[in-house]
Motif scaffolding. Sequence first.
Motif, short mmCIF file in Angstrom:
data_model
loop_
_atom_site.label_atom_id
_atom_site.label_comp_id
_atom_site.label_asym_id
_atom_site.label_seq_id
_atom_site.Cartn_x
_atom_site.Cartn_y
_atom_site.Cartn_z
N PRO A 41 -6.22 17.89 15.16
CA PRO A 41 -6.98 19.10 15.49
C PRO A 41 -7.06 19.34 17.00
CG PRO A 41 -8.46 17.42 14.65
CD PRO A 41 -7.07 16.91 14.47
N ILE A 42 -7.03 18.28 17.78
CA ILE A 42 -7.11 18.43 19.23
C ILE A 42 -5.85 19.09 19.77
CG2 ILE A 42 -7.27 17.14 21.41
CD1 ILE A 42 -8.93 15.04 19.79
N LEU A 44 -3.68 20.94 18.11
CA LEU A 44 -3.62 22.32 17.63
C LEU A 44 -4.57 23.23 18.41
CD1 LEU A 44 -3.40 21.59 13.81
CD2 LEU A 44 -1.65 22.72 15.21
N ALA A 45 -5.75 22.74 18.73
CA ALA A 45 -6.69 23.53 19.53
C ALA A 45 -6.14 23.79 20.93
CB ALA A 45 -8.04 22.82 19.61
N ALA A 48 -3.63 26.55 20.70
CA ALA A 48 -4.33 27.82 20.54
C ALA A 48 -4.86 28.32 21.89
CB ALA A 48 -5.47 27.69 19.53
N PHE A 126 -10.76 19.99 10.11
CA PHE A 126 -10.71 20.47 11.49
C PHE A 126 -9.29 20.87 11.89
CE2 PHE A 126 -14.75 18.00 12.62
CZ PHE A 126 -15.53 19.15 12.57
N SER A 127 -8.31 20.17 11.35
CA SER A 127 -6.91 20.52 11.63
C SER A 127 -6.56 21.89 11.06
CB SER A 127 -5.97 19.46 11.05
OG SER A 127 -6.18 18.22 11.69
N SER A 130 -8.22 24.48 13.30
CA SER A 130 -7.48 24.59 14.56
C SER A 130 -6.15 25.31 14.37
CB SER A 130 -7.23 23.21 15.17
OG SER A 130 -8.44 22.59 15.50
N GLY A 133 -6.70 28.87 14.22
CA GLY A 133 -6.89 29.36 15.58
C GLY A 133 -5.57 29.63 16.28
#
Length: 162
Positions: A41-42, A44-45, A48, A126-127, A130, A133
């Motif tokens: 998720p980090i 991917l964020a 974004a 969370f993934s 993200s 996003g």
Amino acid sequence: MRELRIRVLVGVFFVAGILSWAGARLWNSIGTLPSVPLAAPIVLALIAVVLLATALSLRARLRAQRERRPGAKGVDPLMAARAVVFGQASALVAALVAGMYAGTGVFLLELLDIPARRDQAIYAGFSVVSALGVIVAALFLERVCKLPEDDDQNHPGAEPVA
């Protein structure tokens, strides 16, 4: 250059989700299911954020160029086309990754009583958020780089800068 269609992204998401859910069930029956990485998720964020920053920068530069502000820095059409291609590729990969983690997360919902699997289900959730996003930022970037419609000619729709 063609616009990215939302139904293509939805189709990729669902196909990847179904295959991932089935693969997770099979893999877990044979051995231990690999864990969902915390970094997913980090990363991917961060993608974004990069897409959103690019879109906001291009939008400000295009607005300044349209308003003919003195000292306005123009936008190179090739750079805008590259940004759109980067956004479209990111959106397609994000749809695939979101489907993959959604399918895995749905499978992990059966195993929430195990603390490690509960954490993995949270990371998968969370993934997915993200990755959504990334898709939203990519579609916004594509919209920013879209050519304005020509009033003199009837076009079925404007296409992004190519």
